[in-house]
Design a protein around this motif. Structure first.
Motif, short mmCIF file in Angstrom:
data_model
loop_
_atom_site.label_atom_id
_atom_site.label_comp_id
_atom_site.label_asym_id
_atom_site.label_seq_id
_atom_site.Cartn_x
_atom_site.Cartn_y
_atom_site.Cartn_z
N PRO A 16 0.80 -1.24 0.00
CA PRO A 16 0.00 0.00 0.00
C PRO A 16 0.83 1.28 0.00
O PRO A 16 0.47 2.25 -0.66
CB PRO A 16 -0.82 -0.13 1.28
CG PRO A 16 -0.94 -1.59 1.51
CD PRO A 16 0.37 -2.17 1.05
N LYS A 17 1.97 1.29 0.72
CA LYS A 17 2.77 2.52 0.76
C LYS A 17 3.40 2.80 -0.61
O LYS A 17 3.53 3.96 -1.01
CB LYS A 17 3.85 2.42 1.83
CG LYS A 17 4.93 1.40 1.59
CD LYS A 17 5.86 1.27 2.78
CE LYS A 17 6.89 0.16 2.54
NZ LYS A 17 7.69 -0.11 3.75
N ILE A 18 3.77 1.72 -1.35
CA ILE A 18 4.32 1.90 -2.70
C ILE A 18 3.21 2.32 -3.66
O ILE A 18 3.42 3.11 -4.58
CB ILE A 18 5.00 0.61 -3.20
CG1 ILE A 18 6.09 0.16 -2.24
CG2 ILE A 18 5.56 0.82 -4.59
CD1 ILE A 18 7.29 1.06 -2.18
N ALA A 19 2.01 1.79 -3.42
CA ALA A 19 0.87 2.17 -4.26
C ALA A 19 0.61 3.68 -4.16
O ALA A 19 0.32 4.34 -5.16
CB ALA A 19 -0.37 1.38 -3.86
N LYS A 47 8.65 14.44 -2.41
CA LYS A 47 9.54 14.37 -1.24
C LYS A 47 10.38 13.10 -1.30
O LYS A 47 11.59 13.12 -1.03
CB LYS A 47 8.71 14.42 0.05
CG LYS A 47 9.52 14.21 1.32
CD LYS A 47 10.54 15.31 1.55
CE LYS A 47 11.27 15.10 2.88
NZ LYS A 47 12.34 16.11 3.09
N ALA A 48 9.75 11.97 -1.64
CA ALA A 48 10.47 10.69 -1.73
C ALA A 48 11.59 10.78 -2.76
O ALA A 48 12.70 10.28 -2.53
CB ALA A 48 9.50 9.57 -2.09
N LEU A 49 11.32 11.40 -3.90
CA LEU A 49 12.34 11.54 -4.94
C LEU A 49 13.52 12.39 -4.51
O LEU A 49 14.62 12.27 -5.06
CB LEU A 49 11.71 12.14 -6.21
CG LEU A 49 10.80 11.20 -7.02
CD1 LEU A 49 10.05 12.00 -8.08
CD2 LEU A 49 11.59 10.08 -7.67
N ASP A 77 -4.25 1.16 9.97
CA ASP A 77 -4.64 -0.25 9.89
C ASP A 77 -3.87 -1.01 8.82
O ASP A 77 -3.77 -2.24 8.87
CB ASP A 77 -6.14 -0.37 9.57
CG ASP A 77 -7.00 0.02 10.75
OD1 ASP A 77 -6.45 0.15 11.87
OD2 ASP A 77 -8.21 0.22 10.57
N LEU A 78 -3.32 -0.28 7.84
CA LEU A 78 -2.63 -0.93 6.73
C LEU A 78 -1.15 -1.18 7.02
O LEU A 78 -0.45 -1.79 6.21
CB LEU A 78 -2.76 -0.09 5.46
CG LEU A 78 -4.17 0.10 4.92
CD1 LEU A 78 -4.15 0.96 3.66
CD2 LEU A 78 -4.84 -1.25 4.63
N VAL A 79 -0.66 -0.71 8.16
CA VAL A 79 0.75 -0.86 8.50
C VAL A 79 0.94 -2.16 9.25
O VAL A 79 0.28 -2.41 10.26
CB VAL A 79 1.25 0.32 9.35
CG1 VAL A 79 2.73 0.12 9.72
CG2 VAL A 79 1.06 1.63 8.61
N ASP A 80 1.86 -3.01 8.75
CA ASP A 80 2.19 -4.26 9.43
C ASP A 80 3.24 -3.99 10.48
O ASP A 80 4.39 -3.67 10.16
CB ASP A 80 2.72 -5.30 8.43
CG ASP A 80 1.66 -5.72 7.44
OD1 ASP A 80 0.48 -5.74 7.82
OD2 ASP A 80 2.02 -6.01 6.28
N GLN A 134 11.37 4.45 5.02
CA GLN A 134 10.96 4.93 6.35
C GLN A 134 9.96 6.08 6.23
O GLN A 134 8.97 6.14 6.96
CB GLN A 134 12.19 5.37 7.14
CG GLN A 134 11.89 5.78 8.57
CD GLN A 134 13.14 6.15 9.34
OE1 GLN A 134 14.24 6.16 8.81
NE2 GLN A 134 12.98 6.47 10.61
N PHE A 135 10.23 6.98 5.31
CA PHE A 135 9.33 8.12 5.07
C PHE A 135 7.94 7.63 4.65
O PHE A 135 6.92 8.12 5.16
CB PHE A 135 9.95 9.03 4.01
CG PHE A 135 9.01 10.08 3.47
CD1 PHE A 135 8.59 11.14 4.27
CD2 PHE A 135 8.53 10.00 2.16
CE1 PHE A 135 7.72 12.11 3.77
CE2 PHE A 135 7.66 10.96 1.66
CZ PHE A 135 7.25 12.01 2.47
N LEU A 136 7.91 6.67 3.74
CA LEU A 136 6.62 6.14 3.26
C LEU A 136 5.88 5.41 4.38
O LEU A 136 4.65 5.48 4.47
CB LEU A 136 6.84 5.21 2.07
CG LEU A 136 7.36 5.86 0.78
CD1 LEU A 136 7.63 4.81 -0.29
CD2 LEU A 136 6.39 6.90 0.26
N ASN A 137 6.62 4.70 5.24
CA ASN A 137 5.99 4.04 6.38
C ASN A 137 5.29 5.04 7.29
O ASN A 137 4.15 4.82 7.74
CB ASN A 137 7.02 3.26 7.18
CG ASN A 137 7.21 1.83 6.68
OD1 ASN A 137 6.28 1.23 6.16
ND2 ASN A 137 8.40 1.30 6.84
N GLU A 138 5.98 6.13 7.58
CA GLU A 138 5.40 7.16 8.45
C GLU A 138 4.16 7.78 7.82
O GLU A 138 3.16 8.04 8.50
CB GLU A 138 6.45 8.24 8.74
CG GLU A 138 7.62 7.76 9.60
CD GLU A 138 7.15 7.20 10.94
OE1 GLU A 138 6.25 7.81 11.56
OE2 GLU A 138 7.68 6.15 11.36
#
Length: 582
Positions: A512-515, A554-556, A578-581, A566-570
């Motif tokens: 989901p974070k990559i999506a 920002k990611a780029l 709920d989507l974070v494992d 780490q940035f995408l996880n946050e």
């Protein structure tokens, strides 16, 4: 009780007895011990495999002698002499008796000794004979392991399969209803095991390291595919704990299923097409039940595996037609034959290569074997009369491949017209962007096709120069590596400038974070295994497109893949915790 940590590649929890499956392709097999009373049975298995291998080689020699003359078939006489070598046979039996190991382990151990001895010989002719020994050895080991694979097709109860690795040919005839989870000692997020686990909608863990030596068939095992944990011989308290976590997973999955009929749309109205990756017709039910808007990747190479003869045009047409009719009017993108790499069909006798991922595979194979390619093209074209079918070419590296494939497609169309067989003359044709040269020249390729689909599994492998199945360098596999993201952005922008849409069908899209990142980069379509689609849909429906664009930019700007991850996880925690494992 012992716990192993690997990489969780398909979510969920399973608790069941284990079935150990050995691969016939490697001589580096872990030891699986037997009891003294099992020794005679293992020796008999080895002798039976010798007899089957000898019969096979005699038949091959006979056929070659008929086709190209006896002289050219005499190499197989040398193969027969290897099988009849009493020293080799007695060495294997000695290992079975003295080390109390299964026949596969004993034979592989003796073979490695032979390879080592031959490699130290100064005579170049004798050194070259090691390939004969290896060839015979693979065939015999395949017969030994084939016995396990036959048992795999006839499992009496539901099991968890544990193997050193799983190839497509290992599992092509698997009884899906009898398998609760997969575990492999090697592999990464894009290995066949990972894809298969998500396709079967069962937990899967890869890269556990040496687990097979610690287990025996029938032991109880827990597999946590969400967190990458495997527990061998658990106590009751551990079983109760994971049973509770499994119930929680089922509850969350049920809540996500409520999104099935809602559009994949951001809070500010940006639509993304959500597709599904499939291999077989029976998966279409799962595609629909998980809310996909089409099939973004239909892998066709599995029609060619584990069979004596190549699939006919009629057989392929029926397979494609069923999917097209069931999904109509939703799109079905059929990827043409992508054999090679980790996918082989014994019927085609593709030669062994030092690096098969860089060799004669996919479009390269098809343009060499145009007889096989044209048969498939005709079948796909005929299926296009029954639904919204599109064609996609894999592993495109230059414009010539697209143009040569187009010539064959036009020839197939002309033949079908003369025969009076219906098809869609305006069928869309796309290219997978999975080789760096294709991404870097995507502005040129966009003028030749109707769409792009980013094949990130291979793109990551080629850009970062890593074997995605090698656990020793698994730490280098970074979907968020800046080089990958820049090529993805370049491809999307070049596609849009060329007035074509751009999708992504690699396993990178399953997160989901990559999506969200792909959304921010402007992706038009995301295709992944059906089981992960509800999570992707929820992530996209929980964010504004404008915010996704800011996240992508920002990611780029970040210098490392770890910082980006780490940035995408946050950000995912902020958007939808709920989507974070954890």
């Amino acid at each position: 009780m012992r716990e192993f940590k690997g990489v969780g590649v398909s979510p969920g929890i399973a608790i069941a007895k284990v079935f150990v499956l050995h691969s016939g392709g490697s001589f580096n097999l872990p030891k699986r011990e037997i009891t003294p009373d099992q020794i005679p049975g293992e020796i008999t298995r080895f002798e039976d495999a010798l007899a089957r291998t000898r019969t096979e080689i005699l038949e091959i020699r006979r056929k070659l002698s008929d086709q190209i003359g006896r002289e050219s078939s005499d190499i197989f006489t040398a193969h027969l002499l290897i099988l009849e070598d009493r020293t080799l046979i007695e060495d294997v039996i000695e290992v079975i008796r003295n080390e109390q190991g299964v026949a596969e382990y004993a034979f592989a151990t003796v073979m490695q000794r032979y390879f080592q001895a031959f490699s130290q010989i100064n005579d170049e002719y004798l050194k070259e004979r090691i390939s004969d020994i290896r060839d015979v050895g693979r065939r015999l080991l395949g017969n030994l392991c084939g016995e396990e694979k036959r048992r795999l097709e006839e499992l009496p109860e539901k099991v968890i399969i544990i193997s050193h690795d799983l190839s497509p040919s290992d599992t092509a005839t698997l009884d899906k209803s009898k398998v609760l989870a997969f575990v492999t000692e090697i592999g990464g997020p894009t290995s066949h095991t990972a894809i298969l686990g998500r396709s079967f909608e069962i937990p899967a863990v890869v890269g556990t390291g040496k687990i097979i030596s610690e287990i025996n068939n029938g032991m109880t095992v827990i597999v946590d595919g969400t967190h990458g944990v495997v527990v061998v011989d658990p106590d009751q308290a551990t079983i109760d704990k994971f049973t509770s976590e499994g119930d929680r997973f089922v509850q969350i999955s049920g809540e996500l299923e409520k999104l099935r009929d809602l559009p994949t749309e951001t809070l500010d109205g940006k639509r993304v097409v959500l597709g599904a990756n499939i291999e077989f017709h029976h998966e279409v039910a799962s595609v629909i039940s998980h809310g996909a808007e089409g099939v973004g990747l239909y892998r066709t190479e599995y029609l060619y595996m584990n069979r004596i003869a190549l699939p006919t045009e009629e057989e392929q047409y029926e397979a494609y037609r069923k999917v097209a009719e069931t999904m109509n009017p939703r799109a079905v993108i059929i990827r043409t034959l992508d054999l090679g790499g980790d996918k082989f069909a014994s019927t085609l006798e593709i030669p062994h290569e030092m690096n098969p991922y860089l060799g004669w595979r996919a479009i390269r194979f098809c343009l060499t074997r145009k007889d096989i390619f044209k048969t498939q093209m005709r079948a796909i074209l005929r299926a296009s009369a029954h639904g919204n079918v599109k064609i996609m070419y894999p592993m495109i590296s230059n414009i010539y491949e697209i143009r040569e494939a187009r010539e064959l497609l036009n020839l197939s169309m002309a033949e079908l017209e003369r025969e009076g067989k219906p098809f869609n003359r305006q069928i869309d044709v796309g290219a997978m962007i999975e080789i760096p040269s294709a991404a870097l020249t995507s502005d040129v390729l966009a003028q030749e096709v109707s769409f792009f689909s980013l094949g990130t599994n291979d793109l990551i492998q080629y850009v970062l120069a890593i074997d995605r199945t090698n656990e020793k360098i698994a730490y280098l596999y970074e979907p968020t590596h800046p080089a990958i993201l820049r090529l993805v952005e370049m491809t999307i922008n070049n596609g849009h400038r060329g007035k074509i849409w751009v999708g992504s069908c690699g396993e990178m899209s399953a997160n989901p974070k990559i999506a969200i990142l792909l959304l921010g980069l402007g992706i038009d379509e995301i295709s992944a295994s059906p089981i992960v689609l509800p999570k992707i849909k929820k992530a996209i429906r929980s964010i504004k497109y404008s915010d996704a664009r800011e996240i992508a930019q920002k990611a780029l700007s970040l210098p490392t893949g770890k910082e980006i991850d780490q940035f995408l996880n946050e950000k995912l925690k902020d958007i939808c915790k709920d989507l974070v494992d954890e």
